[in-house]
Enzyme design. Structure first.
Site, PDB file in Angstrom:
ATOM      1  N   LYS A  87       0.818  -1.215   0.000  1.00 33.40           N
ATOM      2  CA  LYS A  87       0.000   0.000   0.000  1.00 33.40           C
ATOM      3  C   LYS A  87       0.847   1.258   0.000  1.00 33.40           C
ATOM      4  CE  LYS A  87      -4.482  -1.389   1.655  1.00 33.40           C
ATOM      5  NZ  LYS A  87      -5.599  -1.129   2.558  1.00 33.40           N
ATOM      6  N   LYS A 103      -4.705  -9.427  -6.825  1.00 36.16           N
ATOM      7  CA  LYS A 103      -5.924  -9.577  -6.018  1.00 36.16           C
ATOM      8  C   LYS A 103      -7.029  -8.622  -6.486  1.00 36.16           C
ATOM      9  CE  LYS A 103      -5.964  -7.711  -1.956  1.00 36.16           C
ATOM     10  NZ  LYS A 103      -5.691  -7.239  -0.621  1.00 36.16           N
ATOM     11  N   LYS A 112     -10.540  -2.984  -4.011  1.00 40.05           N
ATOM     12  CA  LYS A 112     -11.281  -1.728  -4.153  1.00 40.05           C
ATOM     13  C   LYS A 112     -10.394  -0.632  -4.726  1.00 40.05           C
ATOM     14  CE  LYS A 112     -13.887  -2.316   0.137  1.00 40.05           C
ATOM     15  NZ  LYS A 112     -13.057  -2.503   1.320  1.00 40.05           N
TER      16      LYS A 112
HETATM   17  P1  TYM Z   1     -10.694  -5.195   3.560  1.00 38.60           P
HETATM   18  O1  TYM Z   1     -11.668  -4.078   3.787  1.00 38.60           O
HETATM   19  O2  TYM Z   1      -9.579  -4.979   2.606  1.00 38.60           O
HETATM   20  O3  TYM Z   1     -11.453  -6.489   3.126  1.00 38.60           O
HETATM   21  C1  TYM Z   1     -12.588  -6.961   3.840  1.00 38.60           C
HETATM   22  C2  TYM Z   1     -12.589  -8.479   3.831  1.00 38.60           C
HETATM   23  O4  TYM Z   1     -12.634  -8.977   2.500  1.00 38.60           O
HETATM   24  C3  TYM Z   1     -11.553  -9.883   2.283  1.00 38.60           C
HETATM   25  N1  TYM Z   1     -11.057  -9.692   0.900  1.00 38.60           N
HETATM   26  C4  TYM Z   1     -10.928 -10.680   0.001  1.00 38.60           C
HETATM   27  N2  TYM Z   1     -11.173 -11.996   0.080  1.00 38.60           N
HETATM   28  C5  TYM Z   1     -10.953 -12.732  -1.031  1.00 38.60           C
HETATM   29  N3  TYM Z   1     -10.495 -12.202  -2.199  1.00 38.60           N
HETATM   30  C6  TYM Z   1     -10.230 -10.877  -2.314  1.00 38.60           C
HETATM   31  N4  TYM Z   1      -9.799 -10.361  -3.467  1.00 38.60           N
HETATM   32  C7  TYM Z   1     -10.446 -10.052  -1.182  1.00 38.60           C
HETATM   33  N5  TYM Z   1     -10.293  -8.730  -0.946  1.00 38.60           N
HETATM   34  C8  TYM Z   1     -10.669  -8.523   0.322  1.00 38.60           C
HETATM   35  C9  TYM Z   1     -10.493  -9.483   3.286  1.00 38.60           C
HETATM   36  O5  TYM Z   1      -9.626 -10.553   3.571  1.00 38.60           O
HETATM   37  C10 TYM Z   1     -11.334  -9.096   4.481  1.00 38.60           C
HETATM   38  O6  TYM Z   1     -11.712 -10.227   5.211  1.00 38.60           O
HETATM   39  N6  TYM Z   1      -7.773  -4.841   7.603  1.00 38.60           N
HETATM   40  C11 TYM Z   1      -9.031  -5.373   7.109  1.00 38.60           C
HETATM   41  C12 TYM Z   1     -10.247  -4.893   7.861  1.00 38.60           C
HETATM   42  C13 TYM Z   1     -10.175  -5.067   9.339  1.00 38.60           C
HETATM   43  C14 TYM Z   1     -10.395  -6.275  10.054  1.00 38.60           C
HETATM   44  C15 TYM Z   1     -10.242  -5.925  11.419  1.00 38.60           C
HETATM   45  C16 TYM Z   1     -10.687  -7.581   9.681  1.00 38.60           C
HETATM   46  C17 TYM Z   1      -9.916  -4.099  10.227  1.00 38.60           C
HETATM   47  N7  TYM Z   1      -9.954  -4.601  11.494  1.00 38.60           N
HETATM   48  C18 TYM Z   1     -10.367  -6.871  12.417  1.00 38.60           C
HETATM   49  C19 TYM Z   1     -10.829  -8.525  10.690  1.00 38.60           C
HETATM   50  C20 TYM Z   1     -10.665  -8.162  12.031  1.00 38.60           C
HETATM   51  C21 TYM Z   1      -9.197  -4.950   5.663  1.00 38.60           C
HETATM   52  O7  TYM Z   1      -8.623  -3.980   5.220  1.00 38.60           O
HETATM   53  O8  TYM Z   1     -10.102  -5.674   4.966  1.00 38.60           O
END
Ligand code: TYM
Length: 345
Positions: A114, A207, A210
């Protein structure tokens, strides 16, 4: 003291949710909600680690909350709230900034991706982000964290932080009534979604995300049927027909990704999905894939649009969730302050 099973997870409000979020995490969330106490968060504090326009942040927060509910999250059963309402997240994150080691954070691959080449210009928050994520989970003494594959490293860090806190403060933890010296549980990543790593439709080695500048790279939960079908038609492929066995997908990242998505959407194992579509040319397969994607996502998109027309109702749900989340996190934080030795806890 054994900790009760409790689920926590979150997604960032930085735009519409996409198929990767849905297949990697959301469907698991809905499953866990059936049998466990679940806390699901819209992580707005995480979102501001990169610049967010305040108006867009509010809209994106509502959009993500609406997407959770449209996908099947029941806000009466589970706690649904936006992170910034509960100050425990930021407070515990600070404490974890003082527990985690620089060397641990330096290993985080997501920060490297990032921050890009110009690391000096990344916010301090982006660097410390995994500590906030550990705080999200541990402020609720959560034991299970359903996520996609890309979050595994962060949850392993949360385990390391929990363990170091337990060991640094062991005597104080015991003195405060936890006879086994365990204050924080070691949370487990649960990476069992139907597709745990969905790749970009434009590049099977990247991947689905967003933040990809090309909207053609992802299917958003808010896309209408025509847009979904068009994105699938334009998805990158290779010249060969589909194989009949999973082994034939090796070294074919785009084919592997599209078949994986098809299998996940139709609830089949990849092997069985190839039993249906093996031997087809991509043009025929894509029509079937588009049908499966539209069937799964169109009702979700319609419900999101319906909810977004009533933003006050979404806010009311989030605020109610915030009150319930504080009721869980506040007693944990009181104990954390006492264990550390702060006066007036
Ligand atoms: P984020 O917002 O990037 O993604 C949310 C969830 O979606 C999953 N994900 C994917 N799974 C499969 N293929 C993909 N291409 C893909 N893109 C995203 C992510 O693994 C996630 O489960 N840091 C985290 C958010 C967060 C969080 C937490 C999660 C903040 N605090 C505490 C669990 C527990 C994040 O940026 O996810």
């Amino acid at each position: 003291m054994a900790h009760n099973e409790r689920v926590f997870s979150g997604m960032q409000p930085t735009g519409s949710l996409h198929l990767g979020n849905y297949l990697g995490a959301m469907l698991q969330w809905i499953e866990w909600q059936k049998t466990r106490e679940c806390i699901y968060c819209v992580v707005d504090l995480h979102a501001i680690t990169v610049w967010q326009d305040p108006k867009e942040l509010r809209t994106a927060t509502r959009l993500v909350a609406a997407s959770y509910i449209a996908s099947g999250l029941d806000p009466k059963k589970s706690i649904l709230f936006n992170q910034s309402q509960v100050t425990a997240h930021a407070e515990l994150a600070w404490i974890f900034n003082c527990v985690a080691r620089l060397g641990w954070l330096n290993r985080m691959t997501q920060f490297k991706e990032k921050a890009g080449k110009d690391r000096e210009k990344a916010s301090v928050g982006l660097y410390a982000y995994p500590n906030l994520m550990a705080a999200d989970i541990l402020a609720y003494h959560a034991t299970h964290v359903p996520v996609g594959e890309d979050q595994k490293q962060h949850i392993e860090l949360a385990r390391d932080i929990a363990q170091k806190f337990n060991s640094d403060f062991k005597d104080s933890i015991v003195a405060h009534g936890h006879d086994d010296g365990v204050f924080f549980p070691l949370p487990e990543p649960v990476i069992t979604g139907p597709a745990t790593r969905v790749m970009s439709l434009r590049d099977g080695t990247k991947k689905m995300s967003k933040s990809d500048p090309s909207d053609l790279s992802r299917i958003n939960l808010t896309d209408d049927a025509e847009t979904i079908a068009r994105k699938i038609r334009k998805a990158k492929t290779d010249p060969d027909a589909l194989p009949s066995e999973p082994a034939g997908l090796k070294e074919r990242p785009e084919a592997q990704n599209l078949v994986g998505i098809y299998a996940a959407l139709t609830g089949k194992a990849v092997e069985d999905a190839l039993g249906d579509v093996g031997g087809l040319a991509f043009s025929e397969f894509k029509a079937r894939l588009a049908d499966a994607a539209v069937a799964a996502l169109e009702p979700v998109g319609a419900e999101i649009r319906r909810m977004m027309a009533e933003p006050d109702e979404i806010d009311r749900i989030l605020i109610d969730g915030g009150t319930r989340a504080r009721a869980v996190a506040d007693p944990v934080m009181k104990q954390v302050r006492e264990i550390i030795g702060f006066i007036g806890a």
